[in-house]
Design a protein around this motif. Structure first.
Motif, PDB file in Angstrom:
ATOM      1  N   SER A 145      15.710  10.547  11.479  1.00 21.25           N
ATOM      2  CA  SER A 145      15.076   9.474  12.254  1.00 21.25           C
ATOM      3  C   SER A 145      14.590   9.994  13.600  1.00 21.25           C
ATOM      4  O   SER A 145      13.492   9.637  14.054  1.00 21.25           O
ATOM      5  CB  SER A 145      16.052   8.312  12.455  1.00 21.25           C
ATOM      6  OG  SER A 145      17.152   8.686  13.267  1.00 21.25           O
TER       7      SER A 145
ATOM      8  N   PHE B  85      20.472  10.972   7.964  1.00 25.32           N
ATOM      9  CA  PHE B  85      19.521   9.902   8.293  1.00 25.32           C
ATOM     10  C   PHE B  85      19.291   9.834   9.800  1.00 25.32           C
ATOM     11  O   PHE B  85      18.157   9.654  10.260  1.00 25.32           O
ATOM     12  CB  PHE B  85      20.040   8.558   7.779  1.00 25.32           C
ATOM     13  CG  PHE B  85      19.157   7.396   8.141  1.00 25.32           C
ATOM     14  CD1 PHE B  85      17.997   7.140   7.438  1.00 25.32           C
ATOM     15  CD2 PHE B  85      19.490   6.566   9.207  1.00 25.32           C
ATOM     16  CE1 PHE B  85      17.168   6.081   7.786  1.00 25.32           C
ATOM     17  CE2 PHE B  85      18.675   5.505   9.562  1.00 25.32           C
ATOM     18  CZ  PHE B  85      17.512   5.256   8.851  1.00 25.32           C
TER      19      PHE B  85
ATOM     20  N   TRP C  99      25.464  11.539   4.700  1.00 24.08           N
ATOM     21  CA  TRP C  99      24.124  10.965   4.616  1.00 24.08           C
ATOM     22  C   TRP C  99      23.778  10.196   5.882  1.00 24.08           C
ATOM     23  O   TRP C  99      22.611  10.138   6.296  1.00 24.08           O
ATOM     24  CB  TRP C  99      23.993  10.056   3.397  1.00 24.08           C
ATOM     25  CG  TRP C  99      23.782  10.827   2.135  1.00 24.08           C
ATOM     26  CD1 TRP C  99      24.672  11.012   1.120  1.00 24.08           C
ATOM     27  CD2 TRP C  99      22.596  11.543   1.758  1.00 24.08           C
ATOM     28  NE1 TRP C  99      24.129  11.804   0.134  1.00 24.08           N
ATOM     29  CE2 TRP C  99      22.850  12.137   0.494  1.00 24.08           C
ATOM     30  CE3 TRP C  99      21.360  11.746   2.352  1.00 24.08           C
ATOM     31  CZ2 TRP C  99      21.898  12.917  -0.164  1.00 24.08           C
ATOM     32  CZ3 TRP C  99      20.413  12.529   1.705  1.00 24.08           C
ATOM     33  CH2 TRP C  99      20.680  13.104   0.464  1.00 24.08           C
ATOM     34  N   LYS C 100      24.796   9.642   6.543  1.00 17.84           N
ATOM     35  CA  LYS C 100      24.561   8.957   7.817  1.00 17.84           C
ATOM     36  C   LYS C 100      24.075   9.953   8.856  1.00 17.84           C
ATOM     37  O   LYS C 100      23.129   9.675   9.603  1.00 17.84           O
ATOM     38  CB  LYS C 100      25.850   8.283   8.309  1.00 17.84           C
ATOM     39  CG  LYS C 100      25.689   7.613   9.683  1.00 17.84           C
ATOM     40  CD  LYS C 100      27.013   7.059  10.186  1.00 17.84           C
ATOM     41  CE  LYS C 100      26.836   6.477  11.592  1.00 17.84           C
ATOM     42  NZ  LYS C 100      28.115   5.967  12.145  1.00 17.84           N
TER      43      LYS C 100
END
Length: 249
Positions: free
Chosen positions: A105, A101, A97-98
């Protein structure tokens, strides 16, 4: 993957990797393409409903699925480069998930930049002197063509400096802005080499479209393999030249 950078060697390594793992690479690409297409259709349906909440959910769902598909492909290629195809599994190529994200972004940042320039241009057109200037440019093709070439060069330079940010997100678990900084550092002294690679990538993609569009099924995954192999070679060179640093940038 320890030898130094060579464009011909990059092509040879990328082609050998693609041939050796053709079914895995093409299979993943087809599944990813179909999944993204289905999610996009659902998103378009949500937009057509004119429901703001549904449209927002659909938009971010599309961004997440697109990020998972792209980052998953990079993870797959890294595993194949490291000769771990025997341990291949779907779970192994699902980004964290990092990672997702970080990729989302940057995608949103690019969208904001484009939207901002578009808004500024639209507002400037309301200013009489600027509107007259634009009409003057349109009336003189040489000026318009020069401006287009200038804009293309700027976009090309930006692409060359930041094209490896997804690789850093996957390979180095970097955040979005950190991956941009690392990509810029990696490309600092390799712009000519990267320009040649980028030209080859564009040529292969164009070739895929010329083949009735069907060729893109092979050429697009292959060009991404080229980018990953190029990244790995440049990182190896960077580490050899900067042994005191543990990672790029």
């Amino acid at each position: 993957m320890e030898q130094s950078f060579s464009v011909l060697d990059i092509l040879e390594t990328s082609w050998d990797l693609t041939k050796k793992n053709f079914l895995i690479i093409i299979g993943y690409s087809l599944v990813a393409f179909i999944t993204i297409a289905l999610v996009q259709l659902i998103y378009m349906g949500m937009v057509a409903s004119e429901n703001v909440i549904l449209s927002t959910i659909g938009f971010f769902s599309f961004l997440i699925v697109n990020s998972m598909a792209n980052l998953g492909f990079y993870k797959l290629i890294f595993r194949l480069i490291d000769e771990e195809e025997e341990d291949f599994s779907v779970k192994a190529v699902i980004p964290s998930w990092k990672n997702i994200f970080s990729f989302v972004s940057i995608t949103l940042l690019i969208g904001v930049i484009v939207a901002t320039f578009t808004l500024v241009y639209t507002q400037l057109l309301k200013v009489g002197s600027f509107a007259d200037f634009v009409e003057t440019l349109k009336g003189k093709p040489i000026y318009l063509e020069s401006l287009a070439v200038f804009a293309f060069i700027l976009l090309l330079l930006a692409a060359m400096r930041f094209m490896f940010f997804p690789c850093f997100i996957v390979d180095d678990d970097s955040t979005g802005f950190e991956s941009l900084r690392q990509s810029r550092a990696l490309s600092q002294d390799n712009l000519i080499k990267i320009m040649v690679v980028l030209a080859l990538v564009v040529a292969f993609i164009a070739l895929g479209f010329l083949a009735l569009g069907i060729g893109i099924i092979v050429t697009y995954p292959f060009t991404n393999v080229i980018l990953v192999v190029t990244y790995r070679r440049l990182v190896n060179d960077y580490i050899n030249e900067h042994p005191e640093e543990q990672k790029v940038g």
